[in-house]
Design a protein around this motif. Structure first.
Motif, PDB file in Angstrom:
ATOM      1  N   SER A  73       0.796  -1.169   0.001  1.00 54.21           N
ATOM      2  CA  SER A  73      -0.105  -0.073  -0.062  1.00 54.21           C
ATOM      3  C   SER A  73       0.851   1.229  -0.078  1.00 54.21           C
ATOM      4  O   SER A  73       0.437   2.228  -0.139  1.00 54.21           O
ATOM      5  CB  SER A  73      -0.726  -0.047   1.182  1.00 54.21           C
ATOM      6  OG  SER A  73      -0.046   0.186   2.489  1.00 54.21           O
ATOM      7  N   ASN A  74       2.125   1.090   0.443  1.00 57.30           N
ATOM      8  CA  ASN A  74       3.084   2.319   0.270  1.00 57.30           C
ATOM      9  C   ASN A  74       4.535   1.888  -0.020  1.00 57.30           C
ATOM     10  O   ASN A  74       5.274   1.272   0.785  1.00 57.30           O
ATOM     11  CB  ASN A  74       3.075   3.051   1.866  1.00 57.30           C
ATOM     12  CG  ASN A  74       3.806   4.219   1.842  1.00 57.30           C
ATOM     13  OD1 ASN A  74       4.764   4.259   0.866  1.00 57.30           O
ATOM     14  ND2 ASN A  74       3.444   4.950   2.632  1.00 57.30           N
ATOM     15  N   ILE A  76       7.118   3.358  -1.102  1.00 59.57           N
ATOM     16  CA  ILE A  76       8.382   4.114  -0.277  1.00 59.57           C
ATOM     17  C   ILE A  76       8.622   3.740   0.858  1.00 59.57           C
ATOM     18  O   ILE A  76       9.829   3.393   1.700  1.00 59.57           O
ATOM     19  CB  ILE A  76       8.072   5.714  -0.293  1.00 59.57           C
ATOM     20  CG1 ILE A  76       7.973   6.263  -1.786  1.00 59.57           C
ATOM     21  CG2 ILE A  76       9.058   6.443   0.448  1.00 59.57           C
ATOM     22  CD1 ILE A  76       7.521   7.579  -1.833  1.00 59.57           C
ATOM     23  N   PRO A  93      12.117   3.574  -6.055  1.00 60.30           N
ATOM     24  CA  PRO A  93      10.846   3.662  -6.739  1.00 60.30           C
ATOM     25  C   PRO A  93      10.901   4.662  -7.815  1.00 60.30           C
ATOM     26  O   PRO A  93      11.271   5.521  -8.047  1.00 60.30           O
ATOM     27  CB  PRO A  93      10.179   4.159  -5.492  1.00 60.30           C
ATOM     28  CG  PRO A  93      11.300   4.230  -4.300  1.00 60.30           C
ATOM     29  CD  PRO A  93      12.444   3.957  -4.707  1.00 60.30           C
ATOM     30  N   SER A  95       7.861   5.469 -11.264  1.00 61.42           N
ATOM     31  CA  SER A  95       6.628   5.665 -11.729  1.00 61.42           C
ATOM     32  C   SER A  95       6.517   4.556 -13.022  1.00 61.42           C
ATOM     33  O   SER A  95       7.291   4.932 -13.892  1.00 61.42           O
ATOM     34  CB  SER A  95       6.066   6.804 -11.950  1.00 61.42           C
ATOM     35  OG  SER A  95       5.970   7.648 -10.843  1.00 61.42           O
ATOM     36  N   LEU A 100       3.814   2.688  -8.424  1.00 63.64           N
ATOM     37  CA  LEU A 100       4.973   2.911  -8.130  1.00 63.64           C
ATOM     38  C   LEU A 100       5.949   1.801  -7.838  1.00 63.64           C
ATOM     39  O   LEU A 100       5.192   0.858  -7.090  1.00 63.64           O
ATOM     40  CB  LEU A 100       5.197   3.923  -6.845  1.00 63.64           C
ATOM     41  CG  LEU A 100       6.305   4.480  -6.503  1.00 63.64           C
ATOM     42  CD1 LEU A 100       6.925   5.655  -7.485  1.00 63.64           C
ATOM     43  CD2 LEU A 100       6.258   5.440  -5.203  1.00 63.64           C
ATOM     44  N   GLU A 116       3.425  -0.632  -5.643  1.00 63.69           N
ATOM     45  CA  GLU A 116       2.174   0.171  -4.984  1.00 63.69           C
ATOM     46  C   GLU A 116       1.456   0.426  -6.600  1.00 63.69           C
ATOM     47  O   GLU A 116       1.371   1.169  -6.988  1.00 63.69           O
ATOM     48  CB  GLU A 116       2.668   1.290  -4.393  1.00 63.69           C
ATOM     49  CG  GLU A 116       1.468   2.124  -3.743  1.00 63.69           C
ATOM     50  CD  GLU A 116       1.921   3.409  -3.128  1.00 63.69           C
ATOM     51  OE1 GLU A 116       3.141   3.538  -2.996  1.00 63.69           O
ATOM     52  OE2 GLU A 116       0.989   4.229  -2.981  1.00 63.69           O
ATOM     53  N   GLU A 117       0.473  -0.346  -6.640  1.00 65.35           N
ATOM     54  CA  GLU A 117      -0.715  -0.203  -7.713  1.00 65.35           C
ATOM     55  C   GLU A 117      -1.377   1.142  -7.585  1.00 65.35           C
ATOM     56  O   GLU A 117      -1.936   1.340  -6.466  1.00 65.35           O
ATOM     57  CB  GLU A 117      -1.604  -1.231  -7.780  1.00 65.35           C
ATOM     58  CG  GLU A 117      -0.725  -2.408  -8.495  1.00 65.35           C
ATOM     59  CD  GLU A 117      -1.814  -3.558  -8.671  1.00 65.35           C
ATOM     60  OE1 GLU A 117      -2.163  -4.111  -9.465  1.00 65.35           O
ATOM     61  OE2 GLU A 117      -2.432  -4.040  -7.536  1.00 65.35           O
ATOM     62  N   ARG A 118      -1.409   1.993  -8.420  1.00 66.34           N
ATOM     63  CA  ARG A 118      -1.985   3.062  -8.479  1.00 66.34           C
ATOM     64  C   ARG A 118      -3.007   3.587  -9.681  1.00 66.34           C
ATOM     65  O   ARG A 118      -2.704   2.989 -10.932  1.00 66.34           O
ATOM     66  CB  ARG A 118      -0.910   4.389  -8.417  1.00 66.34           C
ATOM     67  CG  ARG A 118      -0.167   4.527  -7.167  1.00 66.34           C
ATOM     68  CD  ARG A 118       0.856   5.547  -7.189  1.00 66.34           C
ATOM     69  NE  ARG A 118       1.584   5.612  -5.939  1.00 66.34           N
ATOM     70  CZ  ARG A 118       2.475   6.498  -5.681  1.00 66.34           C
ATOM     71  NH1 ARG A 118       2.708   7.597  -6.488  1.00 66.34           N
ATOM     72  NH2 ARG A 118       2.918   6.528  -4.315  1.00 66.34           N
ATOM     73  N   GLU A 119      -4.149   4.042  -9.327  1.00 71.32           N
ATOM     74  CA  GLU A 119      -4.966   4.395 -10.461  1.00 71.32           C
ATOM     75  C   GLU A 119      -4.928   5.762 -10.830  1.00 71.32           C
ATOM     76  O   GLU A 119      -5.009   6.923 -10.347  1.00 71.32           O
ATOM     77  CB  GLU A 119      -6.439   4.459  -9.573  1.00 71.32           C
ATOM     78  CG  GLU A 119      -7.858   4.644 -10.603  1.00 71.32           C
ATOM     79  CD  GLU A 119      -7.797   3.192 -11.778  1.00 71.32           C
ATOM     80  OE1 GLU A 119      -7.744   3.769 -12.930  1.00 71.32           O
ATOM     81  OE2 GLU A 119      -7.595   2.111 -11.363  1.00 71.32           O
TER      82      GLU A 119
END
Lengths: 121, 287
Positions: A73-74, A76, A93, A95, A100, A116-119
């Motif tokens: 979830s994070n 970094i 890290p 993008s 990330l 860290e999956e990001r929308e």
């Protein structure tokens, strides 16, 4: 009939020479405190005693090294945590279109990708 | 209620629940500001800008700014104030080659202005990073190293936003001279900020052009070049985005929301909403 992908991957797999040390390192990485170990073929399955959905597998005589994608979830936060645990960070890290991601190697050369999956839409 | 966390590098994180309607603050230094509900107004020289959820505001080092808010409900605000030394260090890491990083340490004492003071979209990596920082503040995390790593990432993420929102858009302007492109973009960004800050009012083109010191014709032509949409299309998009946020987060009726975001009548709002999102506001409320 179920598709193969619906069978799912249960635990990440790592090659290990000394399983005692590896159990300690990876238990710390996954935040497992009370673990149960189960011998299965050439593998040692380590799982949380209480929550069965959390665990990992160590393979003693694997001819190949592992390449595992771990979601977080994070990124970094966990990148710093892995660095502090002695993992070597080979890519800081960055993008990607999935989110990330950072890349690590343990002493045997097992590769771990933290994602860290990001929308972004 | 205000939580302030000052890091070893003297950069500071501020998480703020503002309940006092007459609240005022003075801001100095390079800083990033956002709100998670309601709105917050800033006086930048002679112009007022208001930020809403989905935006963030960047203020430069050098002069003081004041901020107020006029929302009826408490506003959840978050800001990061960067220490000039930390900022210069970041710039030096970006600009210099690795072997030069220990040279010219005096450069790190400055705090030069380095970006236009404008409203930027709060999305992508920037949003995730600031949400992590807010989460740390809410949970009173003490790990300075981790917080500084996130601050550093914030600057990297902001550089990406700056590249996409400023440099790429200024590049689209059809002027041969770089200084003209920069100046026209600066005025267009003021026009865009004006729309973002006053989207819920009955805006006219001449009012927007006047705020940006451009003629109406010039505004129409250059706005479309830079942002790929006319000021009116941009205004409608912002109204619809804000309406969608309200539909998801408040208990107001569709009619009230359409009025709050500046649509004259709810039927025009419903038509525009359906055209854009292929569903009606009522269907979203039911979902």
């Amino acid at each position: 009939m179920d598709n193969l992908v619906r069978l799912g991957v249960r635990y990440p797999v790592f090659k290990a020479k000394n399983t005692n040390i590896a159990v300690q390192i990876y238990s710390q990485l996954f935040g497992l405190e009370n673990t149960t170990s189960v011998e299965m073929f050439d593998a040692l399955v380590i799982k949380n005693s209480h929550a069965s959905d959390n665990g990992f597998v160590l393979v003693r005589n694997s001819p190949t090294l592992s390449y595992s994608f771990l979601t977080t979830s994070n990124c970094i936060h966990h990148t710093l945590r892995l660095k502090n645990s002695g993992f070597s960070c080979t890519e800081p890290p960055i993008s990607t279109t999935l989110g990330l991601a950072s890349k690590f190697q343990d002493e045997l050369g097992n590769v771990i990708i933290l994602l860290e999956e990001r929308e972004y839409s | 209620m205000k939580q302030v966390r000052v890091l070893e590098t003297n950069s500071a994180l501020m998480s703020h629940v503002i309940t006092d309607e007459g609240y005022q603050e003075t801001i100095s230094g390079f800083s990033i500001h956002t709100v998670f509900n309601g709105n917050k107004e800033y006086l930048l020289g002679r112009r007022n800008v208001t930020i809403y959820p989905g935006d963030f505001l960047v203020l430069n080092n050098g002069s003081s700014r004041s901020g107020t808010f006029d929302s009826k409900s408490p506003v959840n605000a978050f800001s990061i104030q960067f220490n000039p030394g930390f900022l210069s260090d970041y710039r030096s890491v970006l600009v210099n080659r690795t072997e030069k990083l220990l040279d010219n340490l005096d450069l790190r004492k400055d705090g030069q202005q380095w970006c236009p003071e404008n409203i930027y979209p709060f999305k992508g990596d920037m949003k995730y990073n600031i949400m992590h920082l807010k989460n740390y503040m809410d949970n009173e995390l003490e790990d300075d190293l981790l917080l500084q790593e996130h601050l550093f990432r914030c600057l990297i993420d902001f550089s990406k936003v700056y590249h996409n929102e400023v440099l790429m858009k200024a590049e689209k302007l059809k002027f041969s001279s770089l200084s003209t492109r920069k100046e026209v973009y600066r005025r267009l960004a003021i026009a865009r900020d004006y729309i973002l800050s006053n989207y819920n009012k009955a805006l006219t083109l001449s009012e927007i052009a006047n705020a940006a010191c451009l003629s109406v014709n010039h505004l129409l032509r250059t706005f479309k070049d830079a942002f790929n949409q006319t000021p009116f299309q941009f205004l409608t998009r912002i109204r619809l985005e804000r309406a969608q946020f309200m539909l998801k987060t408040s208990s107001s009726s569709v009619r009230n929301i359409s009025m709050e975001v500046g649509f004259g009548c709810s039927s025009a709002f419903i038509r525009a909403y359906k055209r854009t999102y292929s569903t009606t506001p009522t269907e979203l409320l039911r979902a």
